[in-house]
Each structure stands twice: as structure tokens, then as C-alpha cells.
Design a protein around this motif. Structure first.
Motif, PDB file in Angstrom:
ATOM      1  N   GLU A   1     -16.204  21.154  28.382  1.00  0.00           N
ATOM      2  CA  GLU A   1     -14.981  20.635  27.760  1.00  0.00           C
ATOM      3  C   GLU A   1     -15.282  19.478  26.816  1.00  0.00           C
ATOM      4  O   GLU A   1     -14.599  19.303  25.798  1.00  0.00           O
ATOM      5  CB  GLU A   1     -13.993  20.202  28.849  1.00  0.00           C
ATOM      6  N   ARG A   2     -16.283  18.677  27.147  1.00  0.00           N
ATOM      7  CA  ARG A   2     -16.664  17.570  26.264  1.00  0.00           C
ATOM      8  C   ARG A   2     -17.113  18.103  24.911  1.00  0.00           C
ATOM      9  O   ARG A   2     -16.692  17.606  23.853  1.00  0.00           O
ATOM     10  CB  ARG A   2     -17.777  16.750  26.909  1.00  0.00           C
ATOM     11  N   SER A   3     -17.980  19.104  24.920  1.00  0.00           N
ATOM     12  CA  SER A   3     -18.470  19.670  23.665  1.00  0.00           C
ATOM     13  C   SER A   3     -17.345  20.318  22.878  1.00  0.00           C
ATOM     14  O   SER A   3     -17.225  20.120  21.655  1.00  0.00           O
ATOM     15  CB  SER A   3     -19.578  20.693  23.948  1.00  0.00           C
ATOM     16  N   LEU A   4     -16.510  21.092  23.562  1.00  0.00           N
ATOM     17  CA  LEU A   4     -15.378  21.718  22.887  1.00  0.00           C
ATOM     18  C   LEU A   4     -14.436  20.665  22.316  1.00  0.00           C
ATOM     19  O   LEU A   4     -13.932  20.800  21.191  1.00  0.00           O
ATOM     20  CB  LEU A   4     -14.627  22.626  23.861  1.00  0.00           C
ATOM     21  N   GLY A   5     -14.200  19.605  23.089  1.00  0.00           N
ATOM     22  CA  GLY A   5     -13.305  18.551  22.646  1.00  0.00           C
ATOM     23  C   GLY A   5     -13.844  17.792  21.457  1.00  0.00           C
ATOM     24  O   GLY A   5     -13.090  17.424  20.540  1.00  0.00           O
ATOM     25  N   ASN A   6     -15.155  17.539  21.434  1.00  0.00           N
ATOM     26  CA  ASN A   6     -15.759  16.836  20.302  1.00  0.00           C
ATOM     27  C   ASN A   6     -15.533  17.613  19.015  1.00  0.00           C
ATOM     28  O   ASN A   6     -15.232  17.037  17.961  1.00  0.00           O
ATOM     29  CB  ASN A   6     -17.252  16.632  20.538  1.00  0.00           C
ATOM     30  N   GLN A   7     -15.689  18.927  19.080  1.00  0.00           N
ATOM     31  CA  GLN A   7     -15.471  19.743  17.885  1.00  0.00           C
ATOM     32  C   GLN A   7     -13.995  19.784  17.519  1.00  0.00           C
ATOM     33  O   GLN A   7     -13.619  19.632  16.360  1.00  0.00           O
ATOM     34  CB  GLN A   7     -16.016  21.161  18.124  1.00  0.00           C
ATOM     35  N   ARG A   8     -13.151  19.969  18.515  1.00  0.00           N
ATOM     36  CA  ARG A   8     -11.713  20.098  18.264  1.00  0.00           C
ATOM     37  C   ARG A   8     -11.126  18.815  17.688  1.00  0.00           C
ATOM     38  O   ARG A   8     -10.228  18.854  16.841  1.00  0.00           O
ATOM     39  CB  ARG A   8     -11.006  20.461  19.576  1.00  0.00           C
ATOM     40  N   ASP A   9     -11.656  17.661  18.130  1.00  0.00           N
ATOM     41  CA  ASP A   9     -11.110  16.375  17.700  1.00  0.00           C
ATOM     42  C   ASP A   9     -11.773  15.824  16.448  1.00  0.00           C
ATOM     43  O   ASP A   9     -11.422  14.742  15.978  1.00  0.00           O
ATOM     44  CB  ASP A   9     -11.259  15.343  18.829  1.00  0.00           C
ATOM     45  N   ASP A  10     -12.740  16.544  15.920  1.00  0.00           N
ATOM     46  CA  ASP A  10     -13.497  16.074  14.761  1.00  0.00           C
ATOM     47  C   ASP A  10     -12.620  16.189  13.515  1.00  0.00           C
ATOM     48  O   ASP A  10     -12.451  17.276  12.950  1.00  0.00           O
ATOM     49  CB  ASP A  10     -14.769  16.905  14.603  1.00  0.00           C
ATOM     50  N   GLU A  11     -12.047  15.053  13.103  1.00  0.00           N
ATOM     51  CA  GLU A  11     -11.128  15.051  11.968  1.00  0.00           C
ATOM     52  C   GLU A  11     -11.833  15.544  10.711  1.00  0.00           C
ATOM     53  O   GLU A  11     -12.913  15.082  10.355  1.00  0.00           O
ATOM     54  CB  GLU A  11     -10.574  13.644  11.737  1.00  0.00           C
ATOM     55  N   GLY A  12     -11.221  16.491  10.053  1.00  0.00           N
ATOM     56  CA  GLY A  12     -11.818  17.048   8.843  1.00  0.00           C
ATOM     57  C   GLY A  12     -12.774  18.187   9.125  1.00  0.00           C
ATOM     58  O   GLY A  12     -13.271  18.825   8.190  1.00  0.00           O
ATOM     59  N   GLY A  13     -13.047  18.465  10.405  1.00  0.00           N
ATOM     60  CA  GLY A  13     -13.949  19.548  10.752  1.00  0.00           C
ATOM     61  C   GLY A  13     -13.270  20.903  10.621  1.00  0.00           C
ATOM     62  O   GLY A  13     -12.046  21.021  10.731  1.00  0.00           O
ATOM     63  N   ARG A  14     -14.061  21.933  10.379  1.00  0.00           N
ATOM     64  CA  ARG A  14     -13.531  23.279  10.214  1.00  0.00           C
ATOM     65  C   ARG A  14     -14.478  24.291  10.848  1.00  0.00           C
ATOM     66  O   ARG A  14     -15.675  24.049  11.003  1.00  0.00           O
ATOM     67  CB  ARG A  14     -13.400  23.621   8.722  1.00  0.00           C
ATOM     68  N   VAL A  15     -13.900  25.431  11.220  1.00  0.00           N
ATOM     69  CA  VAL A  15     -14.688  26.577  11.669  1.00  0.00           C
ATOM     70  C   VAL A  15     -14.673  27.596  10.538  1.00  0.00           C
ATOM     71  O   VAL A  15     -13.607  27.901   9.974  1.00  0.00           O
ATOM     72  CB  VAL A  15     -14.116  27.192  12.959  1.00  0.00           C
ATOM     73  N   TYR A  16     -15.837  28.127  10.202  1.00  0.00           N
ATOM     74  CA  TYR A  16     -15.969  29.052   9.086  1.00  0.00           C
ATOM     75  C   TYR A  16     -16.520  30.389   9.577  1.00  0.00           C
ATOM     76  O   TYR A  16     -17.337  30.451  10.497  1.00  0.00           O
ATOM     77  CB  TYR A  16     -16.917  28.487   8.027  1.00  0.00           C
ATOM     78  N   ALA A  17     -16.059  31.448   8.942  1.00  0.00           N
ATOM     79  CA  ALA A  17     -16.603  32.778   9.193  1.00  0.00           C
ATOM     80  C   ALA A  17     -17.715  33.031   8.179  1.00  0.00           C
ATOM     81  O   ALA A  17     -17.553  32.780   6.980  1.00  0.00           O
ATOM     82  CB  ALA A  17     -15.508  33.836   9.065  1.00  0.00           C
ATOM     83  N   VAL A  18     -18.840  33.524   8.675  1.00  0.00           N
ATOM     84  CA  VAL A  18     -19.970  33.896   7.825  1.00  0.00           C
ATOM     85  C   VAL A  18     -19.920  35.402   7.635  1.00  0.00           C
ATOM     86  O   VAL A  18     -19.936  36.161   8.613  1.00  0.00           O
ATOM     87  CB  VAL A  18     -21.303  33.472   8.476  1.00  0.00           C
ATOM     88  N   GLU A  19     -19.830  35.837   6.402  1.00  0.00           N
ATOM     89  CA  GLU A  19     -19.673  37.262   6.117  1.00  0.00           C
ATOM     90  C   GLU A  19     -20.879  37.812   5.368  1.00  0.00           C
ATOM     91  O   GLU A  19     -21.505  37.114   4.561  1.00  0.00           O
ATOM     92  CB  GLU A  19     -18.416  37.508   5.295  1.00  0.00           C
ATOM     93  N   VAL A  20     -21.169  39.069   5.652  1.00  0.00           N
ATOM     94  CA  VAL A  20     -22.183  39.827   4.923  1.00  0.00           C
ATOM     95  C   VAL A  20     -21.548  41.142   4.510  1.00  0.00           C
ATOM     96  O   VAL A  20     -21.093  41.912   5.371  1.00  0.00           O
ATOM     97  CB  VAL A  20     -23.428  40.098   5.785  1.00  0.00           C
ATOM     98  N   GLY A  21     -21.477  41.375   3.209  1.00  0.00           N
ATOM     99  CA  GLY A  21     -20.862  42.606   2.733  1.00  0.00           C
ATOM    100  C   GLY A  21     -19.411  42.743   3.127  1.00  0.00           C
ATOM    101  O   GLY A  21     -18.918  43.853   3.348  1.00  0.00           O
ATOM    102  N   GLY A  22     -18.722  41.621   3.259  1.00  0.00           N
ATOM    103  CA  GLY A  22     -17.308  41.638   3.609  1.00  0.00           C
ATOM    104  C   GLY A  22     -17.028  41.739   5.082  1.00  0.00           C
ATOM    105  O   GLY A  22     -15.863  41.666   5.501  1.00  0.00           O
ATOM    106  N   ALA A  23     -18.068  41.874   5.919  1.00  0.00           N
ATOM    107  CA  ALA A  23     -17.892  41.951   7.370  1.00  0.00           C
ATOM    108  C   ALA A  23     -18.332  40.640   8.011  1.00  0.00           C
ATOM    109  O   ALA A  23     -19.309  40.016   7.578  1.00  0.00           O
ATOM    110  CB  ALA A  23     -18.702  43.108   7.946  1.00  0.00           C
ATOM    111  N   VAL A  24     -17.613  40.204   9.055  1.00  0.00           N
ATOM    112  CA  VAL A  24     -17.945  38.956   9.737  1.00  0.00           C
ATOM    113  C   VAL A  24     -19.243  39.131  10.519  1.00  0.00           C
ATOM    114  O   VAL A  24     -19.362  40.007  11.384  1.00  0.00           O
ATOM    115  CB  VAL A  24     -16.808  38.530  10.687  1.00  0.00           C
ATOM    116  N   ALA A  25     -20.231  38.269  10.202  1.00  0.00           N
ATOM    117  CA  ALA A  25     -21.524  38.319  10.871  1.00  0.00           C
ATOM    118  C   ALA A  25     -21.686  37.201  11.884  1.00  0.00           C
ATOM    119  O   ALA A  25     -22.581  37.256  12.736  1.00  0.00           O
ATOM    120  CB  ALA A  25     -22.660  38.232   9.837  1.00  0.00           C
TER     121      ALA A  25
END
Length: 307
Positions: free
Chosen positions: A42-66
Motif C-alpha cells: 500500500e505504501r508503494s501504491l500510495g506513493n504513486q497515487r499521491d505523486d502530484e503531476g504523475g501519470r500512468v502511460y500505455a506503451v504501444e507497439v503497432g497500435g497494441a498495448v505492450a
């Protein structure tokens, strides 16, 4: 080779569930108390969730999520640093250079966002992480040990609780030495390190020796204090934590650092905790070798490289 976009809500939840699973696997190998394992996930998840300005990105190859990449933003007190919380690629997309391409994208994005340093947390023995981040300077690592029963001290060495006189002398030296360690690790400038050291000691020990949960010990050889150790019992369920261990400069190289850790292990068992944890700065190779020789295992490594 790859394209990167912000992940959708369902994709973020999918990634977060996968990351939680991998984090749990990491902590199960190190911690004995189920509550501590859950807390660390939960600490690790919380650090990411509370990181102001942070984002989760999808990495795609050929239009498919990799895979997915979680990149943090600026944080109070560390405006120059951006954290790469996680990089995950599906098994079928590994071994094709996509990880390096994703890290290169993260570095460019962090620099464009005003960051001048990229930090990562890795687990030991992960070949992919070693390949991607092994060249990043090691800033610190967290270690833990299950304390054995019946710990004995070397002949002629003893441990005793600090007195108020001991504490006054110790506090001034501890603040200075911790600041020097932070600066030497490259984590902070000398001025910032000193200010942070004072603030942390004030926050952690608001009532000095009487601060609940904390124990400060002197290690003596004969009538002389040769080392000290500062513990926090019940830091997490079932685990004490070393906040500081110092050997007097005139007595280094004589095994008193090991003796101080043994005093800490005795105190940990007496307090009813099963494990003793610590954090060691990456440049302190002597301490890391000592802890490794005493059976402490690496939980996580904190690496950061200037952009």
C-alpha cells in the motif's frame, strides 16, 4: 518502435492490480509479518497515487498495448527529481529493446517537465531491471533480517541505554553525520542535507530519550563508549528499524559496528519484534558489506541518474 500515450481509467486499474501483485511477491520474500507485507504494498501504491503531476502511460507497439509506464511529477522538497515508479511489459514483448525505448521516453519526458534527475526503485536479482538501471548510481538500499534467538556480544563489549548526557553529545554528532551521509550519497546538497537532518531528528525525537517507541543504546568497551545505535521498535508490524548506527572515529575498524548491530538485534528480540530493518546509503560500501555478512538481505534499491 514504440508510441506512448496516457492510459485510460480501466488500463490504469489493470496496471495497478498487476503492480500490486508484483510488489507483494517482492515483499513476501523479505518480510515475515503479513501486515507488513500489505503495508509495504500500500505504501508503494500510495506513493504513486499521491505523486502530484504523475501519470500512468500505455506503451504501444503497432497500435497494441505492450505494457505500462508510471512516471511521477515534481514533489515537495525534491523539485528536480522525477520518479519512474514502474515499467512493465507483457512477456511476449520482452527482449526486443522496448524497455530501453520506454526508459528513453521517460527520461526525455522528465527533462521536458523540468526534471534534472530520474529515480527508480528496483528489487535485487531482477535481470531486466539490472539491464535497464544497473548503471544508475545506487543512492540507498533497504535491508532486513529475521533476528535469531540468543544473540551474544563479543567478549569485552556491552550495550546500555543512553543517559541524558550521552544523548546531548550524540544528537549534535548524529545530525552532522547524517547530513554528511546524505550529501555524500548525492541525494541532497550539503546545505539542504543539514537542514533536512535537523528537521528529521526534531520530528522523530520530539521528546528526546523519552520519545515513545524509540530506543537509543551506547555500545561500550570497558568504560568507554565506542558506538551507538538508534532503534524504532514496532516501526511496522513485527519489525524494528535502525534509524542510525555510528562508531566513534577513533574506534573504527575494530568490529564495533558489528557489535552495535548485535546490540540492536538483542533489543529487537526483547521488544517482541521478529525482524530488524535498515536503510544504508549507496556509497557506504563498508556498511553494506557488513550487513550482508550478518545476514541482512536487500529488499529494494534506490537508484537515480542525473539527466
Amino acid at each position: 518502435m514504440i508510441s506512448v500515450r496516457e492510459a485510460t481509467g480501466p488500463e490504469i486499474e489493470r496496471w495497478r492490480a498487476e503492480w500490486a501483485r508484483r510488489l507483494r511477491e517482492r515483499y513476501v520474500r523479505c518480510y515475515t509479518d503479513p501486515a507488513t507485507i500489505t503495508r509495504e504494498v500500500e505504501r508503494s501504491l500510495g506513493n504513486q497515487r499521491d505523486d502530484e503531476g504523475g501519470r500512468v502511460y500505455a506503451v504501444e507497439v503497432g497500435g497494441a498495448v505492450a505494457g505500462f509506464l508510471a512516471l511521477g511529477g515534481s514533489r515537495p522538497g525534491r523539485p528536480e527529481q522525477r520518479s519512474l515508479h514502474d515499467l512493465w511489459l507483457a512477456p511476449e514483448h520482452r527482449g526486443r529493446g522496448l524497455g530501453r525505448a520506454a526508459v528513453a521516453w521517460a527520461r526525455e519526458h522528465a527533462a521536458a517537465d523540468g526534471g534534472s534527475r530520474l529515480a527508480v526503485v528496483t528489487a535485487p536479482g531482477d535481470p531486466a531491471a539490472d539491464a535497464l538501471f544497473g548503471a544508475y548510481p545506487l543512492r540507498a538500499q533497504q535491508m532486513v533480517k529475521t533476528v535469531p534467538a540468543g544473540v551474544s556480544l563479543p567478549a569485552g563489549v556491552a550495550g546500555r541505554p543512553m543517559t541524558p548526557v550521552d544523548f546531548g553529545l550524540w544528537r549534535e554528532q548524529a545530525i552532522r553525520m547524517y547530513a554528511e551521509e546524505m550529501a555524500a550519497s548525492g541525494s541532497r546538497s550539503p546545505a539542504d542535507a543539514l537542514a533536512a537532518s535537523v528537521a528529521e531528528h526534531d520530528e522523530l525525537l520530539p521528546e528526546g530519550l523519552r520519545t515513545a517507541g524509540h530506543a537509543l543504546w551506547c555500545v561500550t568497551a570497558g568504560d568507554e563508549v565506542v558506538a551507538t545505535i538508534w532503534l524504532r521498535h514496532g516501526f511496522v508490524p513485527g519489525m524494528s528499524f535502525v534509524f542510525g548506527v555510528d562508531v566513534d572515529p577513533a574506534h573504527r575498524g575494530r568490529g564495533y559496528g558489528r557489535a552495535a548491530m548485535l546490540v540492536g538485534e538483542q533489543a529487537t528480540a526483547a521488544a517482541g519484534d521478529a525482524q530488524l530493518g535498515l536503510n544504508v546509503f549507496g556509497h557506504n560500501t563498508i556498511a553494506m558489506r557488513l550487513y550482508g555478512s550478518m545476514g541482512y538481505q536487500v529488499v529494494e534499491q534506490y537508484r537515480a541518474e542525473d539527466l
